[in-house]
Design a protein around this motif. Structure first.
Motif, PDB file in Angstrom:
ATOM      1  N   ALA A  17      49.358  45.813  39.031  1.00 23.62           N
ATOM      2  CA  ALA A  17      48.710  44.512  38.829  1.00 23.62           C
ATOM      3  C   ALA A  17      47.203  44.679  38.761  1.00 23.62           C
ATOM      4  O   ALA A  17      46.524  44.024  37.958  1.00 23.62           O
ATOM      5  N   ALA A  18      46.665  45.565  39.593  1.00 27.12           N
ATOM      6  CA  ALA A  18      45.226  45.829  39.571  1.00 27.12           C
ATOM      7  C   ALA A  18      44.802  46.424  38.234  1.00 27.12           C
ATOM      8  O   ALA A  18      43.737  46.091  37.693  1.00 27.12           O
ATOM      9  N   ALA A  19      45.628  47.315  37.676  1.00 24.08           N
ATOM     10  CA  ALA A  19      45.301  47.933  36.388  1.00 24.08           C
ATOM     11  C   ALA A  19      45.289  46.902  35.269  1.00 24.08           C
ATOM     12  O   ALA A  19      44.423  46.941  34.381  1.00 24.08           O
ATOM     13  N   GLU A  20      46.243  45.969  35.297  1.00 23.74           N
ATOM     14  CA  GLU A  20      46.268  44.913  34.275  1.00 23.74           C
ATOM     15  C   GLU A  20      45.026  44.041  34.391  1.00 23.74           C
ATOM     16  O   GLU A  20      44.403  43.687  33.382  1.00 23.74           O
ATOM     17  N   TRP A  21      44.661  43.671  35.620  1.00 25.87           N
ATOM     18  CA  TRP A  21      43.469  42.850  35.829  1.00 25.87           C
ATOM     19  C   TRP A  21      42.233  43.613  35.367  1.00 25.87           C
ATOM     20  O   TRP A  21      41.348  43.047  34.710  1.00 25.87           O
ATOM     21  N   ALA A  22      42.167  44.895  35.707  1.00 24.77           N
ATOM     22  CA  ALA A  22      41.011  45.712  35.328  1.00 24.77           C
ATOM     23  C   ALA A  22      40.880  45.823  33.816  1.00 24.77           C
ATOM     24  O   ALA A  22      39.760  45.843  33.273  1.00 24.77           O
ATOM     25  N   ALA A  23      42.015  45.906  33.114  1.00 27.60           N
ATOM     26  CA  ALA A  23      41.971  45.980  31.648  1.00 27.60           C
ATOM     27  C   ALA A  23      41.401  44.687  31.064  1.00 27.60           C
ATOM     28  O   ALA A  23      40.603  44.722  30.118  1.00 27.60           O
TER      29      ALA A  23
END
Length: 301
Positions: A17-23
């Motif tokens: 979820a953090a990676a999606e937000w970061a993208a």
């Protein structure tokens, strides 16, 4: 190091979820995204075990950043995504790679039924030992959660962003924290809600009768001080709509309450050089554990 958004990835649902937000954040900022997976080598006796095997473990763990990067490139076209694996202790590696980055993004498990964060020891140590802004994203966070409801009352990525919420201490208002919050609201084209909690003077605890007139006057004074702090920032960011909330009571509770309708919560952390303890402050600590939106922690002097 070139300007970049970094996300710590361990294969868990919260780190995904953090990676999606970061993208999404990298796209807003027009910056590349770097996925960092920290591989902590197993002790030598365990590495020799026929079932585990150090090389086998590393081989499988290398798939985590590679496959995550491939998926992010498909879902977020136009974002430059790189991935790497680094050996070491996660808290040390993430604090080190964050140096010089624009932003470090980490995952944090949501508390089922309570809607807040379960902030692990790695995240707490990294937050306390980096001066780079850190964003914590809870497990299950989705793009639609950042946006207003559609006509059917359902959050939708097709609608406008929810406000950015800034928890502000007017006695220690720092330019780095204010600038970060205004920039985030500007990127999203949304309002900035500035929340400040204040308490009655200590002598109210000595059994003196309540004075509604004095309470109201103290409230007006505090609101005036908040407006004074924000005045130059309103001029600097004329396109950002600012909503000021000066409220009696716990600052942490007011910020947590505002987080329910926020796309992002911004709080500050005073930099302390002591090597002992986390040193993130009681209000920031409470917001980290109970906010229902992603939380950005901005270090300041």
């Amino acid at each position: 190091m070139s300007r970049t958004v970094i996300v710590g990835l361990d294969g868990s649902s919260e780190s995904r979820a953090a990676a999606e937000w970061a993208a999404r954040e990298a796209k807003l900022r027009g910056l590349p995204l770097r996925l960092v997976h920290v591989w902590e080598p197993v002790p030598e006796p365990m590495a020799q075990a026929p079932i585990l095997g150090g090389e086998t473990q590393r081989h499988w763990s290398e798939r985590i950043p590679r496959e995550a990067a491939e998926g992010l490139r498909l879902r977020h076209p136009g974002v430059d995504v790189a991935a790497e694996q680094i050996s070491g202790r996660p808290m040390n590696v993430l604090a080190e790679v964050a140096k010089g980055a624009e932003l470090l993004v980490l995952g944090s498990r949501g508390l089922s039924g309570f809607g807040g964060f379960l902030v692990g020891s790695v995240a707490m140590v990294v937050i306390a030992h980096t001066e780079t802004p850190v964003v914590l994203v809870r497990s299950g966070e989705q793009a639609a959660d950042e946006h207003e409801n559609d006509p059917a009352g359902i959050p939708s990525a097709a609608t406008s962003y929810r406000p950015v919420v800034l928890g502000l201490d007017t006695d220690h208002a720092d330019d780095a924290v204010l600038a970060f919050a205004f920039e985030e609201a500007g990127r999203r084209g949304t309002a900035l809600k500035v929340v400040h909690g204040w308490n009655l003077p200590p002598y109210y605890g000595y059994g003196l009768p309540a004075d509604p007139g004095l309470d109201a006057e103290l409230g007006r004074q505090d609101a005036a001080e908040l407006a004074k702090v924000l005045r130059p920032w309103r001029r600097k960011y004329p396109d950002v709509v600012v909503v000021e909330e000066s409220r009696l009571g716990s600052p942490a509770l007011h910020v947590v309450d505002a987080s329910r309708e926020a796309s992002l919560v911004v709080v500050g952390r005073r930099i302390r050089r002591s090597p002992i303890g986390a040193h993130i402050g009681p209000v920031t600590h409470a917001v980290l554990h109970h906010a229902t939106a992603p939380v950005a922690i901005v270090a300041h002097h």
